[in-house]
Design an enzyme around this catalytic site. Structure first.
Site, mmCIF file in Angstrom:
data_model
loop_
_atom_site.group_PDB
_atom_site.id
_atom_site.type_symbol
_atom_site.label_atom_id
_atom_site.label_comp_id
_atom_site.label_asym_id
_atom_site.label_seq_id
_atom_site.Cartn_x
_atom_site.Cartn_y
_atom_site.Cartn_z
ATOM 1 N N SER A 182 6.975 7.081 12.840
ATOM 2 C CA SER A 182 6.791 5.683 12.251
ATOM 3 C C SER A 182 7.548 4.678 12.966
ATOM 4 O O SER A 182 8.594 4.616 13.656
ATOM 5 C CB SER A 182 7.094 5.637 10.825
ATOM 6 O OG SER A 182 8.369 5.402 10.686
ATOM 7 N N ASP B 79 4.167 -1.466 11.463
ATOM 8 C CA ASP B 79 3.720 -0.121 11.000
ATOM 9 C C ASP B 79 3.202 0.552 12.363
ATOM 10 O O ASP B 79 2.389 -0.182 12.840
ATOM 11 C CB ASP B 79 2.835 -0.123 9.913
ATOM 12 C CG ASP B 79 2.266 1.490 9.132
ATOM 13 O OD1 ASP B 79 2.897 1.755 8.359
ATOM 14 O OD2 ASP B 79 1.742 1.945 10.006
ATOM 15 N N ARG C 125 9.357 2.763 11.070
ATOM 16 C CA ARG C 125 10.394 2.084 10.299
ATOM 17 C C ARG C 125 11.696 1.913 10.852
ATOM 18 O O ARG C 125 12.384 2.696 11.211
ATOM 19 C CB ARG C 125 10.584 3.141 8.895
ATOM 20 C CG ARG C 125 11.036 4.692 9.321
ATOM 21 C CD ARG C 125 11.087 5.660 8.308
ATOM 22 N NE ARG C 125 9.764 5.956 8.011
ATOM 23 C CZ ARG C 125 9.192 7.181 7.564
ATOM 24 N NH1 ARG C 125 9.972 7.872 7.118
ATOM 25 N NH2 ARG C 125 7.931 7.486 7.332
ATOM 26 N N ASP D 24 0.965 -1.185 -0.007
ATOM 27 C CA ASP D 24 -0.144 0.102 0.110
ATOM 28 C C ASP D 24 0.825 1.469 -0.060
ATOM 29 O O ASP D 24 0.195 2.423 -0.189
ATOM 30 C CB ASP D 24 -0.911 -0.045 1.155
ATOM 31 C CG ASP D 24 -0.215 -0.249 2.518
ATOM 32 O OD1 ASP D 24 0.983 -0.378 2.662
ATOM 33 O OD2 ASP D 24 -0.730 -0.188 3.630
ATOM 34 N N HIS D 25 2.049 1.344 0.373
ATOM 35 C CA HIS D 25 2.987 2.257 0.306
ATOM 36 C C HIS D 25 3.781 2.839 -0.833
ATOM 37 O O HIS D 25 3.333 3.816 -1.269
ATOM 38 C CB HIS D 25 4.065 2.278 1.542
ATOM 39 C CG HIS D 25 3.459 2.159 2.945
ATOM 40 N ND1 HIS D 25 2.610 1.642 3.287
ATOM 41 C CD2 HIS D 25 3.941 3.185 3.986
ATOM 42 C CE1 HIS D 25 2.538 1.902 4.846
ATOM 43 N NE2 HIS D 25 3.160 2.976 5.056
ATOM 44 N N ARG E 28 -0.719 12.686 10.747
ATOM 45 C CA ARG E 28 0.684 13.293 10.961
ATOM 46 C C ARG E 28 1.162 14.567 10.148
ATOM 47 O O ARG E 28 0.443 14.563 8.980
ATOM 48 C CB ARG E 28 1.697 12.294 10.568
ATOM 49 C CG ARG E 28 1.841 11.254 11.485
ATOM 50 C CD ARG E 28 2.982 10.176 11.418
ATOM 51 N NE ARG E 28 3.233 9.189 12.426
ATOM 52 C CZ ARG E 28 3.547 8.213 12.439
ATOM 53 N NH1 ARG E 28 3.832 7.603 11.432
ATOM 54 N NH2 ARG E 28 3.311 7.174 13.586
HETATM 55 C C1 MIC Z 1 4.171 6.298 8.023
HETATM 56 O O1 MIC Z 1 3.185 6.792 8.346
HETATM 57 O O2 MIC Z 1 5.113 6.920 8.585
HETATM 58 C C2 MIC Z 1 4.457 4.976 7.892
HETATM 59 C C3 MIC Z 1 5.238 4.979 6.216
HETATM 60 O O3 MIC Z 1 3.329 4.085 7.522
HETATM 61 C C4 MIC Z 1 5.435 4.060 8.409
HETATM 62 C C5 MIC Z 1 5.869 2.978 8.232
HETATM 63 C C6 MIC Z 1 7.098 3.000 7.211
HETATM 64 O O4 MIC Z 1 8.020 3.885 7.297
HETATM 65 O O5 MIC Z 1 7.243 2.282 6.331
HETATM 66 C C7 MIC Z 1 4.815 4.065 10.219
HETATM 67 O O6 MIC Z 1 3.972 4.568 10.368
HETATM 68 O O7 MIC Z 1 5.270 3.012 10.635
HETATM 69 FE FE1 SF4 Z 2 -0.155 4.770 5.030
HETATM 70 FE FE2 SF4 Z 2 1.604 5.407 7.405
HETATM 71 FE FE3 SF4 Z 2 0.071 7.412 6.236
HETATM 72 FE FE4 SF4 Z 2 -1.164 5.351 7.473
HETATM 73 S S1 SF4 Z 2 0.093 6.825 8.352
HETATM 74 S S2 SF4 Z 2 -1.888 6.235 5.469
HETATM 75 S S3 SF4 Z 2 0.240 3.769 7.083
HETATM 76 S S4 SF4 Z 2 1.677 6.171 5.294
#
Ligand code: MIC
Ligand code: SF4
Length: 642
Positions: A533, A119, A535, A64-65, A379
């Site tokens: 996140s 995630d 990550r 999905d990313h 965010r």
């Molecule tokens: C995000 O919202 O920052 C992400 C991208 O979903 C991350 C995961 C990632 O960095 O792959 C998260 O929230 O954990």
């Molecule tokens: Fe995707 Fe992270 Fe954004 Fe949720 S917060 S939509 S998991 S990038």
């Protein structure tokens, strides 16, 4: 004594320890989820453990990313994930099926069970009465291998909801109110358990908005009881059998308590650049905006999209606003199409995006220079949207819809009543894009393109940690600051040597080359270092560059664990005043590290050779963390103990 829902679920899953806040426990894991940006590493690590098939009840791999596919890299990742899922017995949710958290809630959530996801917004499924925790990919790999999850037993914060939402106040305003009260670090070491009479007025997807964005409090997770509304939701998803009642006992107690009177809530917004910069919408109404985005895993449900459609029906998006709408899953997409909501959105001039993370992670829809974007997301860290000088304001989908019409933050009093949306008796069920694994292991060729590179492994911890201060940061450094996303960098998640060139690139473009020159070093951080996140790349890529320790005032939970998982020492200042005395470029030396990490208080001495003084640091670890860090990280530890 009565139990709350957290105590009930944790005690059923307890493998080691006792449920005393702050003590070390481990719990069994029923389900895991991964998404593509963290999933490739998680599956590479799982493969490296040499276990043929996942041992959980259910593991799902989502894509999905990385959906833009501007180069071959993401397609390589998707193909790897699809083939490896089949090989190891995981479900694979194909690109186009939706955002992991929305789909997991719809198709796999199971009240009373424990879900671990790579995630940070995994707590979304807490809306359906699960203990759902966001962790690094390596922790998920260990859970897939059948290992328990280790954590310090969190405190439980009981949030009693009273009354009912009125006017334009929504579920989003409940979590914004929580952020206003507790801030982005107020939830660290805590699980937020919602209870009380106000719970019944929220449907499961509204609850999921609240638990999703509990991640922004820094909380371990958030949870709602599993009640009749949960039952209705699961029945509408044709999954009645997954329901089980999980309610707090009438005399349940909590470590901390607070109350929110829903009837007193008004629409709130989080102003740039932090989810806790919350103010009443009425205070900032009239502020011009140039972009509106509805979607993300926080607010992309059928309820959310239909509320937006109801507001903009028969009207046009303001000429100075670019509006996008993202249905969170294919189920939501199909249902808004069938009910006419999609037609309304298209007619209004909204741009319809595929079911994916998209603008939330800077994958397209970067706002214009210096402008403000109003988003229903979770965010709004500086730079996350892809622009260094644009600002993102977070609000409910309803406020976003009004803003799209007005071209400014709306004054809701001029807009009558919000439309009522109720959940359908049955959702459209089509799991055609979820590929189930074969019942038994079979010969599968796992396809790895050139973007898939092995996961680097750290050396065991030495007794001396020394190096230059490569960077000195302020408070609330996000993982987006440490390792940004966006279309240039996100597709490199499976290729650590390449992605490591972008570590801290938004804050200091020279970080990567300086680290390589000096062979690594140390970072000095402020409060809540590594928020945001899950990550693990924000630990893994710096480790690859030779980072040995981060000395900060305090750490965010997931990032601290990720540092340990990759053998990097997380040290806190014993006296925060020492933070001011250390400068970038100073040479630091910590001796006697092995003894210090094994000691109960984790006390160590950091010598600043450049300035000629020493200060005290604390690297207090649980027994499990000690073993992991001494081995050089979780992968060598797991291999060694297998
Ligand atoms: C995000 O919202 O920052 C992400 C991208 O979903 C991350 C995961 C990632 O960095 O792959 C998260 O929230 O954990
Ligand atoms: Fe995707 Fe992270 Fe954004 Fe949720 S917060 S939509 S998991 S990038």
């Amino acid at each position: 004594m009565g139990m709350n829902v957290v105590q009930k679920i944790l005690s059923e899953h307890l493998v080691e320890g006792t449920l005393t806040p702050g003590s070390e426990i481990s719990i069994s894991v029923d389900q895991t989820l991964t998404q593509d940006a963290t999933g490739t590493m998680a599956y590479l690590q799982f493969e490296a453990m040499g276990i043929p098939r996942v041992k959980t009840r259910l593991s799902v791999s989502y894509v999905d990313h990385n959906m833009l596919q501007t180069g071959f890299e993401s397609a390589d990742d998707h193909r790897y994930l699809q083939t490896v899922a089949r090989k190891v017995g995981a479900y694979f949710s194909r690109p186009g099926n939706g955002i992991c958290h929305q789909v997991h809630l719809e198709r796999f959530s199971a009240p009373g069970q424990v879900l671990l996801g790579s995630d940070s917004h995994t707590p979304t499924c807490g809306g359906a009465g699960m203990i759902a925790i966001g962790v690094g990919g390596l922790d998920v790999a260990v859970a897939m291998a059948g290992g328990p999850f280790h954590l310090k037993c969190p405190k439980v914060v009981g949030v009693r909801l009273e009354g009912e939402l009125t006017g334009w106040a929504t579920a989003k305003d409940i979590i914004l109110e929580m952020l206003r009260r507790l801030t982005v670090k107020g939830g660290v070491g805590k699980i937020i358990a919602y209870h009380g009479p106000g719970v019944a007025c929220l449907d499961t997807t509204q609850r999921a908005t609240i638990t999703n964005m509990g991640a922004e409090l820094g909380a371990t997770t958030s949870i709602f009881p599993s009640d009749q509304r949960t039952r209705e939701y699961l029945a509408a998803q044709d999954r009645k059998e997954a329901w089980r009642e999980v309610l707090p006992d009438p005399d349940a107690t909590y470590d901390e308590e607070l109350t929110i009177d829903l009837s007193s809530l008004e629409p709130l917004v989080a102003m740039p650049h932090s989810p806790d910069a919350v103010v009443p919408l009425s205070e900032v109404a009239g502020t011009r905006i140039n972009q509106v985005c509805v979607g993300s895993c926080t607010n992309s449900s059928y309820h959310d999209l239909m509320a937006v459609a109801g507001i903009i029906k028969g009207k046009k998006v303001h000429p100075e606003v670019s509006m996008t709408a993202t249905p969170g899953s294919r189920q939501v997409f199909e249902m808004i199409a069938a009910s006419g909501g999609l037609k309304t959105l298209i007619e209004s001039g909204a741009r319809i995006l595929e079911s994916a993370c998209g603008p939330c992670i800077g994958m397209g829809q970067v706002p214009s220079s210096g402008s403000l974007s109003l988003r229903s997301f979770n965010r709004n860290f500086k730079g996350r949207c892809g622009s260094k000088d644009a600002g993102v304001i977070l609000a409910s989908p309803e406020v976003c819809a009004l803003g799209a019409l007005d071209g400014e933050l709306p004054d809701v009093s001029g807009h009558g009543k919000p439309p009522k949306v109720s959940l359908p008796k049955s959702f459209r069920i089509d799991d055609g894009l979820i590929i189930a694994p074969p019942p038994e292991s079979e010969e599968v060729v796992v396809v790895r393109g050139p973007n898939i590179q092995p996961c680097p492994i750290n050396k065991p911890l030495g007794d001396t940690v020394a190096g230059k201060v490569l960077l000195k940061t302020g408070d609330n450094i996000t993982t987006d600051d440490i390792l940004p996303a966006g279309p240039k960098i996100l597709p490199l998640r499976s290729n650590i040597p390449r992605i490591s060139e972008f570590v801290f690139s938004n804050l200091d473009e020279t970080f990567s080359s300086r680290s390589k020159q000096t062979g690594g070093g140390v970072i000095i951080g402020g409060n809540n270092y590594g928020q945001g996140s899950s990550r693990e790349h924000a630990a893994l890529a710096p480790m690859y560059l030779g980072l040995r320790a981060v000395i900060a005032k305090s750490f965010a939970r997931i990032h601290r664990s990720n540092l340990i998982n990759f053998g990097i020492l997380p040290v806190v200042f014993a006296d925060e005043a020492d933070y001011d005395k250390v400068s970038q470029e100073d040479e630091l030396v910590i001796e006697g590290v092995l003894k210090a990490v094994d000691s109960a208080d984790g006390a160590l001495t950091v010598a600043d050779k450049t300035k000629g003084f020493s200060f005290k640091g604390i690297c207090q670890l649980t027994e499990y963390e000690r073993e992991v860090i001494k081995a050089g990280g979780l992968l060598p530890y797991t291999r060694g103990s297998a």
